[in-house]
Write a protein that holds these residues in place. Sequence first.
Motif, PDB file in Angstrom:
ATOM      1  N   ILE A 271      -3.297  10.274  -1.463  1.00 12.21           N
ATOM      2  CA  ILE A 271      -4.046   9.304  -0.127  1.00 12.21           C
ATOM      3  C   ILE A 271      -3.296   9.434   0.626  1.00 12.21           C
ATOM      4  O   ILE A 271      -1.680   9.545   1.269  1.00 12.21           O
ATOM      5  CB  ILE A 271      -3.508   7.611  -0.842  1.00 12.21           C
ATOM      6  N   TYR A 272      -4.425  10.308   1.676  1.00  9.67           N
ATOM      7  CA  TYR A 272      -3.291  10.631   3.457  1.00  9.67           C
ATOM      8  C   TYR A 272      -3.769   8.936   4.185  1.00  9.67           C
ATOM      9  O   TYR A 272      -5.555   8.714   3.952  1.00  9.67           O
ATOM     10  CB  TYR A 272      -3.832  10.971   3.778  1.00  9.67           C
ATOM     11  N   ILE A 273      -3.118   8.112   5.304  1.00 11.28           N
ATOM     12  CA  ILE A 273      -3.338   7.032   5.631  1.00 11.28           C
ATOM     13  C   ILE A 273      -3.805   7.352   6.786  1.00 11.28           C
ATOM     14  O   ILE A 273      -3.022   7.768   7.211  1.00 11.28           O
ATOM     15  CB  ILE A 273      -2.498   5.693   5.444  1.00 11.28           C
ATOM     16  N   CYS A 343      -8.145  11.490  -1.048  1.00 11.96           N
ATOM     17  CA  CYS A 343      -8.848  10.627  -0.735  1.00 11.96           C
ATOM     18  C   CYS A 343      -8.325  10.291   1.068  1.00 11.96           C
ATOM     19  O   CYS A 343      -6.834   9.763   0.233  1.00 11.96           O
ATOM     20  CB  CYS A 343      -8.224   8.903  -1.573  1.00 11.96           C
ATOM     21  N   PHE A 344      -8.552  10.280   1.684  1.00 18.14           N
ATOM     22  CA  PHE A 344      -7.908   9.654   3.255  1.00 18.14           C
ATOM     23  C   PHE A 344      -8.818   8.167   3.839  1.00 18.14           C
ATOM     24  O   PHE A 344     -10.074   7.439   3.603  1.00 18.14           O
ATOM     25  CB  PHE A 344      -8.899  10.402   3.766  1.00 18.14           C
ATOM     26  N   ILE A 345      -7.801   7.037   3.934  1.00 21.94           N
ATOM     27  CA  ILE A 345      -7.964   6.067   4.244  1.00 21.94           C
ATOM     28  C   ILE A 345      -7.424   6.096   5.546  1.00 21.94           C
ATOM     29  O   ILE A 345      -7.190   6.200   6.099  1.00 21.94           O
ATOM     30  CB  ILE A 345      -6.459   4.695   3.688  1.00 21.94           C
ATOM     31  N   PRO A 362     -13.503  12.731  -0.495  1.00 20.73           N
ATOM     32  CA  PRO A 362     -13.439  10.777  -0.179  1.00 20.73           C
ATOM     33  C   PRO A 362     -13.059  10.372   1.124  1.00 20.73           C
ATOM     34  O   PRO A 362     -11.832  10.555   1.054  1.00 20.73           O
ATOM     35  CB  PRO A 362     -13.886  10.736  -1.385  1.00 20.73           C
ATOM     36  N   MET A 363     -13.407   9.305   1.489  1.00 19.51           N
ATOM     37  CA  MET A 363     -12.600   7.912   2.330  1.00 19.51           C
ATOM     38  C   MET A 363     -12.983   7.101   1.478  1.00 19.51           C
ATOM     39  O   MET A 363     -13.250   6.454   0.842  1.00 19.51           O
ATOM     40  CB  MET A 363     -13.294   8.602   3.680  1.00 19.51           C
ATOM     41  N   VAL A 364     -12.117   6.442   2.496  1.00 13.24           N
ATOM     42  CA  VAL A 364     -12.092   4.521   2.078  1.00 13.24           C
ATOM     43  C   VAL A 364     -12.113   4.033   3.805  1.00 13.24           C
ATOM     44  O   VAL A 364     -11.140   3.829   4.763  1.00 13.24           O
ATOM     45  CB  VAL A 364     -10.732   4.105   1.607  1.00 13.24           C
ATOM     46  N   GLY A 365     -12.937   3.832   4.363  1.00 16.52           N
ATOM     47  CA  GLY A 365     -13.330   3.315   5.560  1.00 16.52           C
ATOM     48  C   GLY A 365     -12.243   2.211   6.536  1.00 16.52           C
ATOM     49  O   GLY A 365     -13.090   0.605   4.898  1.00 16.52           O
ATOM     50  N   VAL A 366     -11.114   1.893   6.365  1.00 17.76           N
ATOM     51  CA  VAL A 366     -11.166   0.500   6.991  1.00 17.76           C
ATOM     52  C   VAL A 366     -11.411   0.381   8.856  1.00 17.76           C
ATOM     53  O   VAL A 366     -10.154   0.452   9.500  1.00 17.76           O
ATOM     54  CB  VAL A 366      -9.470   0.539   7.269  1.00 17.76           C
ATOM     55  N   ARG A 404      -8.779  -1.657  -4.577  1.00 16.05           N
ATOM     56  CA  ARG A 404      -9.607  -1.437  -5.550  1.00 16.05           C
ATOM     57  C   ARG A 404     -10.722  -0.398  -4.954  1.00 16.05           C
ATOM     58  O   ARG A 404     -10.924   0.538  -5.738  1.00 16.05           O
ATOM     59  CB  ARG A 404     -11.210  -2.457  -5.734  1.00 16.05           C
ATOM     60  N   CYS A 405     -10.891   0.132  -3.742  1.00 18.99           N
ATOM     61  CA  CYS A 405     -11.306   1.122  -3.141  1.00 18.99           C
ATOM     62  C   CYS A 405     -11.155   2.312  -3.620  1.00 18.99           C
ATOM     63  O   CYS A 405     -11.919   3.082  -4.129  1.00 18.99           O
ATOM     64  CB  CYS A 405     -11.246   0.876  -1.268  1.00 18.99           C
TER      65      CYS A 405
END
Length: 459
Positions: A271-273, A343-345, A362-366, A404-405
């Motif tokens: 996971i890359y944040i 995945c990229f937060i 693919p992304m998790v948008g915050v 969850r995301c």
Amino acid sequence: MEKTQHKPHCLILPYPIQGHINPMLQLSKRLADKGIAITFAVLENVLSSTDDAFSASISVETISDGYTAATRAAALPPEYLPAFRKAGTESLAQLIERLREGGRPVDCVVYDTFLPWGLAVAKRLGLLGAAFFTQSCSVNIVYYSLFKGWLKVPEVGKEVLLPGLPELGVADLPSFLLDRETHPGSFELLVDQFEGVEDSNFVFVNSVYELEEEATDWLKKFMSVKTIGPTIPSMYLDKRLQHDINYGLSLFKPDDTCMKWLQQQSPRSVIYISFGSMAKLQEQQMRELATALKLTGKHFLWVVRSSEASKLPRDFVGEASGQGLIVSWCPQLEVLAHDAIGCFITHCGWNSTLEALSLGVPMVGVPWWSDQATNAKFVMDVWKMGVRARPGEGGVVGHEELVRCVKHVMEGERSEEMRGNAMKWKELTKGAVDEGGSSDNNIQEFVSTMVGGEALPQK
Ligand SMILES: O=c1ccn([C@@H]2O[C@H](COP(=O)(O)OP(=O)(O)O[C@H]3O[C@H](CO)[C@@H](O)[C@H](O)[C@H]3O)[C@@H](O)[C@H]2O)c(=O)[nH]1
């Protein structure tokens, strides 16, 4: 327009922050490659961060905002912007004059729309003016509608329906529409981008036509829009500019050790944040992120800028040392292009969003502020290559929602579909900058006008 006798010369005027310098510098490289002379005009403090690779083909000059590094850091937009306008107008005109006297007359000023006075200077001196928008066409429609008075600031709880855009819920709107207090002056800065824009000879947008066709077509009715993105070094896309490997101007020092570490991880496992160059997260948000990362049990690479580091939970760095790596800045493109990233937060800054789209991550948008909520909406509902994490109390996204995301994106039922979409956008963005692609054609059209004295586009 008269045919120019000398090599056509563009002066590029970026707003001095990372998310604006990167795209404008990349356009500069593309233009330089097509035979346009480029002067990149920056503040003194930015000058020290340039790398030789680009300064060989692009000349760098300074202008003034009237501040020193120390006074600038403390200045808020309501004070800073008018002062920059005053000092910048004067020093830009002086620079153009100096260049003319030195035998390098400028033909066109390509100005960041955060600095709309760049156009006024160009016009006063009889030069062409080209606006450069660093945010998407869709976001620009929201601000343009406000600028024209077609959209009033919506009351909380109401959806907004604008031409060229899907219905936007309140949470999908750029944050400055509903909150003007937290970042005073930002709403005006964004809306005022359109000052005089209908008189600009060209309007560049760092976007890709195929990503937002309807929005781009609608904006074109009012201004000479040319989508020219994604403005990412060529070696990550079409590979036509062999020397274009890095952005070439970093205001932060990247820590390359993370590339060695990534090398040891399995494909799609990490996971890359990262929250870009400006976000200031609440301490509680950092805690929730740290807890979520621990709970996923997955490897992670987290960029925490040194100014944010004190917000990391005590003991987290030590506890998580076998699981992940925290760096103060990284070579983000190299990271996103690495096959270990699953995945990229992200805060969904427009550059980071375009980079993830272009590299198929693919992304998790915050989202944190500005256009980011709107970008997150598009990532989830339009481009379907990620999800947006929903905030809870006080605007903080809790650790359960984050877990969850991440699971949804990395291993959920729809994860393969998102991967598939990510690959589709990757191909499409590469195609846009490749020879004959939509962005390449737009850049070529501009160059032909500059070189060949073709008729200026209808405004
Ligand atoms: O460790 C890191 C982290 C980021 N980056 C780069 O820094 C840039 C960050 O740009 P962006 O993702 O757009 O975020 P911000 O720095 O937050 O950008 C500001 O400017 C953008 C363009 O106007 C807006 O979309 C954002 O909301 C606004 O916060 C990108 O090119 C990243 O590749 C790195 O190179 N290394």
